[in-house]
Motif scaffolding. Structure first.
Motif, short mmCIF file in Angstrom:
data_model
loop_
_atom_site.label_atom_id
_atom_site.label_comp_id
_atom_site.label_asym_id
_atom_site.label_seq_id
_atom_site.Cartn_x
_atom_site.Cartn_y
_atom_site.Cartn_z
N LEU A 52 0.83 -1.21 0.00
CA LEU A 52 0.00 0.00 0.00
C LEU A 52 0.87 1.26 0.00
O LEU A 52 0.52 2.28 -0.58
CB LEU A 52 -0.91 0.02 1.23
N ARG A 53 2.01 1.18 0.67
CA ARG A 53 2.93 2.31 0.74
C ARG A 53 3.67 2.50 -0.59
O ARG A 53 3.96 3.60 -1.00
CB ARG A 53 3.95 2.00 1.84
N THR A 54 3.98 1.41 -1.24
CA THR A 54 4.86 1.47 -2.40
C THR A 54 4.12 1.68 -3.72
O THR A 54 4.65 2.34 -4.63
CB THR A 54 5.68 0.16 -2.49
N ALA A 55 2.90 1.13 -3.84
CA ALA A 55 2.19 1.17 -5.12
C ALA A 55 2.06 2.59 -5.70
O ALA A 55 2.37 2.79 -6.88
CB ALA A 55 0.83 0.49 -4.99
N PRO A 56 1.62 3.59 -4.90
CA PRO A 56 1.46 4.92 -5.51
C PRO A 56 2.79 5.51 -5.97
O PRO A 56 2.84 6.21 -6.99
CB PRO A 56 0.88 5.78 -4.37
N VAL A 57 3.86 5.22 -5.27
CA VAL A 57 5.18 5.74 -5.64
C VAL A 57 5.66 5.07 -6.92
O VAL A 57 6.15 5.72 -7.85
CB VAL A 57 6.20 5.53 -4.50
N ALA A 58 5.48 3.75 -7.00
CA ALA A 58 5.88 3.01 -8.20
C ALA A 58 5.06 3.47 -9.40
O ALA A 58 5.57 3.59 -10.53
CB ALA A 58 5.71 1.51 -7.98
N MET A 83 -3.86 -2.52 -5.23
CA MET A 83 -3.66 -1.61 -6.35
C MET A 83 -4.79 -0.60 -6.52
O MET A 83 -4.60 0.47 -7.09
CB MET A 83 -3.52 -2.42 -7.65
N GLU A 84 -5.99 -0.95 -6.00
CA GLU A 84 -7.13 -0.04 -6.17
C GLU A 84 -6.93 1.30 -5.48
O GLU A 84 -7.40 2.32 -5.94
CB GLU A 84 -8.42 -0.69 -5.66
N GLY A 85 -6.27 1.29 -4.34
CA GLY A 85 -5.91 2.55 -3.71
C GLY A 85 -7.02 3.24 -2.93
O GLY A 85 -6.98 4.45 -2.71
N THR A 86 -8.05 2.50 -2.51
CA THR A 86 -9.08 3.10 -1.67
C THR A 86 -9.09 2.42 -0.30
O THR A 86 -8.58 1.30 -0.15
CB THR A 86 -10.49 2.92 -2.27
N ARG A 87 -9.71 3.09 0.68
CA ARG A 87 -9.79 2.50 2.02
C ARG A 87 -10.60 1.21 2.00
O ARG A 87 -10.23 0.20 2.61
CB ARG A 87 -10.41 3.50 3.01
N ALA A 110 -1.63 8.23 4.26
CA ALA A 110 -2.67 9.25 4.49
C ALA A 110 -3.77 9.15 3.43
O ALA A 110 -4.93 9.45 3.71
CB ALA A 110 -2.04 10.64 4.49
N TYR A 111 -3.42 8.71 2.25
CA TYR A 111 -4.43 8.65 1.17
C TYR A 111 -5.54 7.63 1.46
O TYR A 111 -6.55 7.60 0.76
CB TYR A 111 -3.73 8.35 -0.17
#
Ligand code: G6P
Ligand code: MN
Length: 412
Positions: free
Chosen positions: A105-111, A371-375, A409-410
């Motif tokens: 969860l921490r890495t996916a948005p950065v990648a 990968m979806e990136g939602t809570r 935080a996202y």
């Protein structure tokens, strides 16, 4: 050729540097931390001219190859992943279970952001992804880079090497021409056959107690369990087959202090490396050697096959494209591939045993949720992972991780 290493201040960068050959005429190290970058640069001797920068765009322009080896949140983040998981009575390993989900969860948005920059600034570049959780992160990057990103891991080739050696001893066979029937996801794969000509040598190995327990995975899983399975699992399957025994492994916390002493200039790089290798999975097994798994050699073999159009067969993380029947074409899997200048294409493998196919399907579903990136999706990821046994625990894990990691935080 211009090679860019993202995570250029990472501890294992000198191993990659040592493995470089004359093809590389320019090495660019990029890191978000200038202090770590400087510490690593000081260890490098000889080789191509090196530039170190904290500017991503500057690093990427003109790249032929990009090695992505970042650790979002650093080892401090890894230690938190572990601590929170243990407080909840679940696994904290950086790539498996709750710890792996937190790290993903921490890495996916950065990648994802890096892949967008590569697609824009260096669309011709090949990206070799080392960043864990490697299968998931390769799939994240593939959304922008397609088959120009290829994920690697040292554990499958290391397993094949050890099995080949054990077979040599057992049968006096030359296994140089053997093909290895290995498949699954990263850190979730099984060796189902070792074929030489028309013969499968794996049953011979399974039947030979001495040969079977002569190598790490044999001792880790034990002869009886390997015979029951009829296949040799990747060492990371230990976390699934012996979850209780693996609980409490606090490698992240250990490495945080151990590595800090190098970056602070108190202990030299080689001493620090030897200690790191000696303690890798040390609780679980007796190590055969203090050589690392050989990440750098996998990366170099892949780079050579692409750059020189020299056909090679390597176990890599690539889109499934009908290789495993329970997964769709885009799902990144870890399988033997044929590689040349046009990239890596998966080779056919045997269908997975039922229990393995089930695990692979469940864990891929979890990766997709990460990968979806939602809570909501993150909650499902924790709750539906086969190694997390309660929705209430999953909710608490998500809340605690979100509170402890600023990068999450996202999700709040
Ligand atoms: C092996 C795995 C890598 C992992 C590394 C961890 O090489 O294949 O995916 O990153 O071990 O080693 P560490 O010293 O960080 O525990
Ligand atoms: Mn790995």
């Amino acid at each position: 050729m211009r090679l860019v290493i993202l995570g250029g201040g990472g501890f294992r960068v000198p191993l990659v540097h040592k493995a470089l050959d004359e093809r590389i005429t320019e090495l660019v190290l990029h890191d978000v931390d200038a202090h770590r970058l400087a510490a690593i640069r000081r260890v490098l001797r000889g080789g191509p001219p090196v530039t170190a920068t904290t500017d991503l765009d500057e690093a990427l322009r003109g790249a032929d190859f990009v090695f992505s080896a970042i650790r979002v949140g650093g080892l401090a983040g890894r230690a938190i992943d572990e601590e929170v998981a243990h407080a909840h009575g679940v696994l904290g390993q950086e790539t498996v279970g709750a710890g792996g989900i937190a790290y993903g969860l921490r890495t996916a948005p950065v990648a994802d952001a890096i892949a967008r920059r590569v697609a824009e600034l260096a669309p011709q570049a090949w990206v070799i992804n080392f960043t864990n959780p490697a299968g998931l992160i390769t799939e994240v990057m593939a959304r922008h880079l397609g088959d120009r990103v290829i994920g690697i891991c040292d554990s499958p080739p290391a397993l094949c090497r050890r099995v080949a050696k054990a077979l040599d001893v057992a049968k006096g066979f030359d296994v140089a021409d053997a093909t290895f029937d290995y498949a699954g996801l990263n850190h979730l794969g099984w060796l189902q056959g070792v074929h030489v000509g028309t013969e499968n040598l794996l049953p011979t190995l399974l039947a030979d107690e001495e040969a079977l327990t002569s190598f790490e995975e044999g001792r880790l899983f034990g002869a009886e369990w390997l015979r029951a399975l009829g296949v040799i699992p990747n060492e990371y399957l230990h976390y699934y087959y012996s979850t209780r025994e693996a609980l409490g492994d606090n490698r992240g916390a250990f490495l945080l202090g151990q590595q800090q002493r190098f970056y602070d200039g108190d202990v030299d790089w080689e001493t620090t490396r030897l200690e790191r290798e000696a303690t890798y999975m040390a609780q679980e097994r007796e190590r055969d050697s203090l050589e690392g798994g050989g990440y750098e050699h996998v990366a170099m073999a892949l780079m050579r096959a692409i750059a020189d159009n020299e056909k090679a067969t390597l176990i890599l993380n690539v889109p499934n494209n009908s290789t495993l029947s329970t997964l769709d074409d885009q799902a990144v899997v870890e399988v033997p591939c044929e590689v040349d200048a046009t990239g890596a294409r998966p080779l056919p493998v045997s269908p997975l045993p039922d229990h393995a196919a089930g695990l692979v399907t469940s864990v891929k579903a979890v990766e997709r949720l990460v990968m979806e990136g939602t809570r909501a999706a993150a909650l499902k990821a924790f709750a539906l992972h086969p190694l997390v046994d309660s929705v209430a625990t999953a909710r608490s894990l998500l809340d605690t991780y979100t509170r402890r990691h600023p990068e999450l935080a996202y999700l709040s």
